[in-house]
Design a protein around this motif. Structure first.
Motif, PDB file in Angstrom:
ATOM      1  N   LEU A 240       3.436  -7.349  -6.021  1.00  0.00           N
ATOM      2  CA  LEU A 240       2.987  -5.853  -5.986  1.00  0.00           C
ATOM      3  C   LEU A 240       2.275  -5.518  -7.459  1.00  0.00           C
ATOM      4  O   LEU A 240       1.202  -4.993  -7.332  1.00  0.00           O
ATOM      5  CB  LEU A 240       4.141  -4.888  -5.949  1.00  0.00           C
ATOM      6  N   PHE A 241       2.713  -6.043  -8.455  1.00  0.00           N
ATOM      7  CA  PHE A 241       2.090  -5.779  -9.614  1.00  0.00           C
ATOM      8  C   PHE A 241       0.571  -6.355  -9.592  1.00  0.00           C
ATOM      9  O   PHE A 241      -0.506  -5.713 -10.160  1.00  0.00           O
ATOM     10  CB  PHE A 241       2.844  -6.594 -10.815  1.00  0.00           C
ATOM     11  N   ASN A 242       0.310  -7.757  -9.001  1.00  0.00           N
ATOM     12  CA  ASN A 242      -1.026  -8.196  -8.877  1.00  0.00           C
ATOM     13  C   ASN A 242      -1.740  -7.430  -7.786  1.00  0.00           C
ATOM     14  O   ASN A 242      -3.043  -7.103  -8.181  1.00  0.00           O
ATOM     15  CB  ASN A 242      -0.921  -9.644  -8.556  1.00  0.00           C
ATOM     16  N   PHE A 243      -1.251  -6.861  -6.829  1.00  0.00           N
ATOM     17  CA  PHE A 243      -1.633  -6.131  -5.749  1.00  0.00           C
ATOM     18  C   PHE A 243      -2.360  -4.679  -6.660  1.00  0.00           C
ATOM     19  O   PHE A 243      -3.483  -4.391  -6.528  1.00  0.00           O
ATOM     20  CB  PHE A 243      -0.816  -5.562  -4.774  1.00  0.00           C
ATOM     21  N   LEU A 244      -1.729  -4.000  -7.630  1.00  0.00           N
ATOM     22  CA  LEU A 244      -2.043  -2.852  -8.149  1.00  0.00           C
ATOM     23  C   LEU A 244      -3.037  -3.262  -9.256  1.00  0.00           C
ATOM     24  O   LEU A 244      -3.918  -2.449  -9.426  1.00  0.00           O
ATOM     25  CB  LEU A 244      -0.839  -2.342  -8.987  1.00  0.00           C
ATOM     26  N   LYS A 245      -2.936  -4.129  -9.979  1.00  0.00           N
ATOM     27  CA  LYS A 245      -3.772  -4.575 -10.797  1.00  0.00           C
ATOM     28  C   LYS A 245      -5.237  -4.905 -10.297  1.00  0.00           C
ATOM     29  O   LYS A 245      -6.363  -4.976 -11.014  1.00  0.00           O
ATOM     30  CB  LYS A 245      -3.544  -5.940 -11.624  1.00  0.00           C
ATOM     31  N   GLU A 246      -5.502  -4.850  -8.802  1.00  0.00           N
ATOM     32  CA  GLU A 246      -6.591  -5.417  -8.323  1.00  0.00           C
ATOM     33  C   GLU A 246      -7.465  -3.873  -8.264  1.00  0.00           C
ATOM     34  O   GLU A 246      -8.696  -4.106  -8.186  1.00  0.00           O
ATOM     35  CB  GLU A 246      -6.494  -5.883  -6.939  1.00  0.00           C
ATOM     36  N   SER A 247      -6.820  -2.861  -8.337  1.00  0.00           N
ATOM     37  CA  SER A 247      -7.483  -1.791  -8.482  1.00  0.00           C
ATOM     38  C   SER A 247      -7.471  -0.966  -9.567  1.00  0.00           C
ATOM     39  O   SER A 247      -6.469  -0.913 -10.282  1.00  0.00           O
ATOM     40  CB  SER A 247      -6.797  -0.812  -7.422  1.00  0.00           C
ATOM     41  N   HIS A 248      -8.381  -0.321 -10.066  1.00  0.00           N
ATOM     42  CA  HIS A 248      -8.509   0.331 -11.256  1.00  0.00           C
ATOM     43  C   HIS A 248      -7.918   1.665 -11.437  1.00  0.00           C
ATOM     44  O   HIS A 248      -7.600   2.072 -12.611  1.00  0.00           O
ATOM     45  CB  HIS A 248      -9.959   0.366 -11.791  1.00  0.00           C
ATOM     46  N   ASN A 249      -7.422   1.907 -10.294  1.00  0.00           N
ATOM     47  CA  ASN A 249      -6.792   3.399 -10.103  1.00  0.00           C
ATOM     48  C   ASN A 249      -5.453   3.348 -10.869  1.00  0.00           C
ATOM     49  O   ASN A 249      -4.921   4.235 -11.247  1.00  0.00           O
ATOM     50  CB  ASN A 249      -6.391   3.856  -8.523  1.00  0.00           C
ATOM     51  N   TYR A 250      -5.004   2.267 -11.070  1.00  0.00           N
ATOM     52  CA  TYR A 250      -3.519   2.012 -11.938  1.00  0.00           C
ATOM     53  C   TYR A 250      -3.915   1.592 -13.071  1.00  0.00           C
ATOM     54  O   TYR A 250      -2.679   1.411 -14.044  1.00  0.00           O
ATOM     55  CB  TYR A 250      -2.738   0.675 -10.982  1.00  0.00           C
TER      56      TYR A 250
ATOM     57  N   LYS B 255       0.777  -1.114  -0.001  1.00  0.00           N
ATOM     58  CA  LYS B 255       0.090   0.049   0.100  1.00  0.00           C
ATOM     59  C   LYS B 255       0.838   1.217  -0.131  1.00  0.00           C
ATOM     60  O   LYS B 255       0.569   2.107  -0.715  1.00  0.00           O
ATOM     61  CB  LYS B 255      -0.741  -0.093   1.189  1.00  0.00           C
ATOM     62  N   ASN B 256       1.852   1.277   0.716  1.00  0.00           N
ATOM     63  CA  ASN B 256       2.815   2.304   0.829  1.00  0.00           C
ATOM     64  C   ASN B 256       3.465   2.570  -0.503  1.00  0.00           C
ATOM     65  O   ASN B 256       3.682   3.769  -0.944  1.00  0.00           O
ATOM     66  CB  ASN B 256       4.221   2.050   1.868  1.00  0.00           C
ATOM     67  N   LEU B 257       3.693   1.528  -1.450  1.00  0.00           N
ATOM     68  CA  LEU B 257       4.545   1.518  -2.545  1.00  0.00           C
ATOM     69  C   LEU B 257       3.246   2.016  -3.731  1.00  0.00           C
ATOM     70  O   LEU B 257       3.656   2.765  -4.543  1.00  0.00           O
ATOM     71  CB  LEU B 257       4.938   0.500  -3.091  1.00  0.00           C
ATOM     72  N   ALA B 258       2.168   1.459  -3.359  1.00  0.00           N
ATOM     73  CA  ALA B 258       1.080   1.912  -4.342  1.00  0.00           C
ATOM     74  C   ALA B 258       0.920   3.543  -4.362  1.00  0.00           C
ATOM     75  O   ALA B 258       0.419   4.180  -5.285  1.00  0.00           O
ATOM     76  CB  ALA B 258      -0.204   1.067  -4.062  1.00  0.00           C
ATOM     77  N   ALA B 259       0.825   3.932  -3.068  1.00  0.00           N
ATOM     78  CA  ALA B 259       0.475   5.333  -2.894  1.00  0.00           C
ATOM     79  C   ALA B 259       1.732   6.294  -3.666  1.00  0.00           C
ATOM     80  O   ALA B 259       1.252   7.518  -4.265  1.00  0.00           O
ATOM     81  CB  ALA B 259       0.824   5.823  -1.454  1.00  0.00           C
ATOM     82  N   VAL B 260       2.821   5.744  -3.702  1.00  0.00           N
ATOM     83  CA  VAL B 260       3.960   6.495  -4.531  1.00  0.00           C
ATOM     84  C   VAL B 260       3.773   6.218  -6.148  1.00  0.00           C
ATOM     85  O   VAL B 260       3.563   7.377  -6.765  1.00  0.00           O
ATOM     86  CB  VAL B 260       5.391   5.958  -4.206  1.00  0.00           C
ATOM     87  N   ILE B 261       3.319   5.156  -6.544  1.00  0.00           N
ATOM     88  CA  ILE B 261       3.132   4.891  -7.925  1.00  0.00           C
ATOM     89  C   ILE B 261       1.978   5.511  -8.655  1.00  0.00           C
ATOM     90  O   ILE B 261       2.285   6.112  -9.705  1.00  0.00           O
ATOM     91  CB  ILE B 261       2.997   3.386  -7.839  1.00  0.00           C
ATOM     92  N   LYS B 262       1.061   5.844  -7.770  1.00  0.00           N
ATOM     93  CA  LYS B 262      -0.006   6.494  -8.462  1.00  0.00           C
ATOM     94  C   LYS B 262       0.168   8.006  -8.999  1.00  0.00           C
ATOM     95  O   LYS B 262      -0.401   8.401  -9.982  1.00  0.00           O
ATOM     96  CB  LYS B 262      -1.115   6.568  -7.502  1.00  0.00           C
ATOM     97  N   ASN B 263       1.469   8.700  -8.686  1.00  0.00           N
ATOM     98  CA  ASN B 263       1.875   9.717  -9.045  1.00  0.00           C
ATOM     99  C   ASN B 263       2.732   9.666 -10.376  1.00  0.00           C
ATOM    100  O   ASN B 263       3.282  10.556 -10.794  1.00  0.00           O
ATOM    101  CB  ASN B 263       2.764  10.678  -7.976  1.00  0.00           C
ATOM    102  N   PHE B 264       2.949   8.510 -11.054  1.00  0.00           N
ATOM    103  CA  PHE B 264       3.812   8.212 -12.285  1.00  0.00           C
ATOM    104  C   PHE B 264       2.949   7.624 -13.365  1.00  0.00           C
ATOM    105  O   PHE B 264       1.829   7.134 -13.206  1.00  0.00           O
ATOM    106  CB  PHE B 264       4.840   7.251 -11.829  1.00  0.00           C
ATOM    107  N   ASP B 265       3.524   7.872 -14.389  1.00  0.00           N
ATOM    108  CA  ASP B 265       2.886   7.302 -15.739  1.00  0.00           C
ATOM    109  C   ASP B 265       3.215   6.091 -16.008  1.00  0.00           C
ATOM    110  O   ASP B 265       2.622   5.311 -17.025  1.00  0.00           O
ATOM    111  CB  ASP B 265       3.047   8.444 -16.980  1.00  0.00           C
ATOM    112  N   GLU B 266       4.611   5.852 -15.905  1.00  0.00           N
ATOM    113  CA  GLU B 266       5.270   4.536 -16.240  1.00  0.00           C
ATOM    114  C   GLU B 266       6.071   4.155 -15.086  1.00  0.00           C
ATOM    115  O   GLU B 266       6.786   5.027 -14.461  1.00  0.00           O
ATOM    116  CB  GLU B 266       6.102   4.598 -17.760  1.00  0.00           C
ATOM    117  N   VAL B 267       6.041   2.663 -14.967  1.00  0.00           N
ATOM    118  CA  VAL B 267       6.728   2.168 -13.801  1.00  0.00           C
ATOM    119  C   VAL B 267       7.289   0.724 -14.274  1.00  0.00           C
ATOM    120  O   VAL B 267       6.913   0.030 -15.021  1.00  0.00           O
ATOM    121  CB  VAL B 267       5.886   2.047 -12.592  1.00  0.00           C
ATOM    122  N   ILE B 268       8.609   0.485 -13.879  1.00  0.00           N
ATOM    123  CA  ILE B 268       9.288  -0.567 -14.020  1.00  0.00           C
ATOM    124  C   ILE B 268       9.707  -1.370 -12.548  1.00  0.00           C
ATOM    125  O   ILE B 268      10.196  -0.571 -11.678  1.00  0.00           O
ATOM    126  CB  ILE B 268      10.619  -0.500 -14.896  1.00  0.00           C
TER     127      ILE B 268
END
Length: 131
Positions: A88-98, A64-77
């Protein structure tokens, strides 16, 4: 034309090193999981089930802490030696915010700070040439 914000994250289950890609050199920021070896030993002495529950809760907080940072970017590796990046990738894909963020996952070995910076730079430079 909008400048895309790009972020590289080298991670394992304990630490995540965030490297922002831009024309100027940025410092590496670190996010650390709260689940320590000491926590594991203490909870394992009481019960293995309790240890797994505590570990799962702390990993979710870490993601969740990483997701909060990632939401401010357009591209992430996401890259690193463990399955943490895939989790983490699967965690992010569960939310349509990403959904609008381009996120890619790459397997790598352990890397020094300099190697991480070079990896992020080379990764995003390579993408620029493909466009």
């Amino acid at each position: 034309m909008k400048t895309l914000k790009k972020l590289g994250i080298w991670m394992d289950h304990s630490n995540a090193y965030l490297i922002e890609f831009s024309s100027e050199v940025k410092e590496t920021k670190t996010i650390t999981s709260d689940f320590t070896f000491q926590d594991k030993v203490e909870t394992l002495q009481r019960s293995e089930s309790e240890m797994h529950n505590k570990e799962q809760h702390k990993q979710t907080t870490f993601y969740k802490n990483l997701a909060a940072v990632i939401k401010n970017f357009d591209e992430v590796i996401l890259f690193g030696p463990t399955d943490a990046k895939v989790e983490l990738f699967n965690f992010l894909k569960e939310s349509h915010n990403y959904d609008k963020i381009k996120i890619e996952v790459k397997n790598t070995d352990k890397m020094s700070d300099i190697e991480q910076h070079h990896f992020v730079r080379d990764y995003f430079k390579r993408l620029e040439f493909k466009m």
